[in-house]
Design an enzyme around this catalytic site. Structure first.
Site, PDB file in Angstrom:
ATOM      1  N   THR A 194       0.803  -1.221   0.000  1.00  0.00           N
ATOM      2  CA  THR A 194       0.000   0.000   0.000  1.00  0.00           C
ATOM      3  C   THR A 194       0.847   1.287   0.000  1.00  0.00           C
ATOM      4  O   THR A 194       1.960   1.269   0.524  1.00  0.00           O
ATOM      5  CB  THR A 194      -0.859  -0.058   1.289  1.00  0.00           C
ATOM      6  N   GLY A 247      -4.611  -4.898   7.436  1.00  0.00           N
ATOM      7  CA  GLY A 247      -5.707  -3.971   7.715  1.00  0.00           C
ATOM      8  C   GLY A 247      -6.533  -4.324   8.927  1.00  0.00           C
ATOM      9  O   GLY A 247      -6.948  -3.437   9.689  1.00  0.00           O
TER      10      GLY A 247
HETATM   11  N1  ASP Z   1      -3.482  -2.046   4.950  1.00  0.00           N
HETATM   12  C1  ASP Z   1      -3.796  -2.599   3.675  1.00  0.00           C
HETATM   13  C2  ASP Z   1      -5.029  -3.477   3.770  1.00  0.00           C
HETATM   14  O1  ASP Z   1      -5.132  -4.238   4.705  1.00  0.00           O
HETATM   15  C3  ASP Z   1      -2.687  -3.405   3.090  1.00  0.00           C
HETATM   16  C4  ASP Z   1      -1.326  -2.785   3.150  1.00  0.00           C
HETATM   17  O2  ASP Z   1      -1.066  -1.839   3.850  1.00  0.00           O
HETATM   18  O3  ASP Z   1      -0.478  -3.257   2.427  1.00  0.00           O
HETATM   19  O4  ASP Z   1      -5.828  -3.423   2.898  1.00  0.00           O
END
Ligand code: ASP
Length: 324
Positions: A194, A247
């Site tokens: 992300t 997440g």
């Molecule tokens: N936080 C994001 C999610 O769970 C994934 C990530 O940060 O890579 O969708």
């Protein structure tokens, strides 16, 4: 006031054996994004415009998990999510379940600026995008060959992957001793995740933006922390915060808002607040975050192997890093 400052991330959770070439690509992209943000800040663009500009750049490049290059759902499709918050007035916008909007962060910005709401998802969000005339593309545009391969591995392992974590069996031939496990499987983490950007501008206004494809092999309809104001993203008068990692763990910990709350209610300094949240609100190995304060400080914290990140401040400091 300490002048402007900017921080970017390209995801937490990095394979310690990440090939050098991949590390260099990630660092080059982070540096390019920092420079983009720096020139915008030097031209006196407000923080909210700078975070949008930088995240758009990250979404457009396929290297990280946002926009083009997003992680895939169990059905091989892309469902993106993003959020943006202006600390100046605590205005915010968020979107989920985006399948055809080239830059989800700009749609989140439009939700903030042009709709009566804070958060739109799935068909309603797509409908709003059409009305607003944003650039739209076919879902295939977002799907990369790398990610199709990764989804195959995830399915073989029957695992929902923390974006790009590859089961070690598939990469190393043997299930090596990985301290990190998901769904009971030892896993390695191969590529960036992300993206996010936080900025304090020369006027001391803070803003934050986060954008993602979510988790690899996620169920369709799954919503993570990234579009949730207070979990993956938060900005107020004192700071701007963007998180990355698993997440579900970030949601449970309301990480981004907790950083702000510690500063607002307990008077903690930026780095102190970040450290406290990472230590107290986060399961081991799960996530990381970047933050700026209205004083022009930058801070970060993570409790996994690495986090792709970069920082710059008005006094000439600039740093790009991956490992601890
Ligand atoms: N936080 C994001 C999610 O769970 C994934 C990530 O940060 O890579 O969708």
């Amino acid at each position: 006031m300490g002048g402007w400052a900017i921080a970017v991330h390209g995801g937490a959770g990095v394979d310690p054996n990440l090939p050098l070439e991949r590390q260099q690509q990630a660092k080059a992209l982070l540096t390019r994004c920092l420079n983009l943000g720096i020139s915008a800040l030097r031209s006196s663009l407000p923080a909210i415009d700078v975070v949008e500009l930088v995240v758009r750049e990250l979404e457009t490049d396929p290297l990280f998990n946002s926009g083009r290059g997003s992680a895939l759902t169990e059905k091989g499709t892309v469902e993106m999510e993003a959020s943006i918050m202006d600390g100046n007035g605590r205005r915010c916008g968020a979107v989920s379940g985006i399948t055809t909007v080239k830059n989800p962060i700009s749609l989140a910005r439009l939700v903030m600026d042009k709709s009566p709401h804070s958060y739109l998802a799935f068909s309603g969000a797509e409908e709003f995008a059409k009305q607003q005339g944003v650039e739209m593309v076919g879902n295939d545009y977002f799907v990369t060959e790398d990610n199709v391969g990764m989804l195959k591995l995830a399915k073989e392992a029957k695992a929902i992957l923390f974006d790009y974590r590859i089961p070690l069996e598939s990469t190393c031939g043997a299930a090596a001793e990985s301290p990190i496990q998901m769904n009971g499987l030892p896993i390695s983490i191969y590529a960036p995740e992300t993206v996010g950007c936080v900025v304090v501008d020369g006027e001391g206004s803070c803003a934050a933006a986060t954008s993602t494809g979510g988790l690899m092999n996620k169920m369709t309809g799954r919503i993570g922390d990234s579009p949730i104001i207070g979990a993956g993203t938060y900005a107020c008068e004192v700071c701007g915060v963007s998180c990355t990692g698993e997440g579900e763990a970030i949601l449970r910990g309301t990480l981004a808002r907790d950083v702000a709350a510690l500063m607002e209610y307990k008077g903690l300094g930026l780095q102190e607040a970040v450290d406290r949240v990472v230590q107290k609100r986060l399961d081991q190995g799960k996530a990381g975050l970047i933050a700026v304060s209205y004083k022009g400080e930058v801070a970060y914290g993570f409790n996994c192997v690495g986090m792709f990140r970069g920082f710059a401040t008005e006094d000439g400091f600039m740093e790009v890093g991956i490992w601890d």
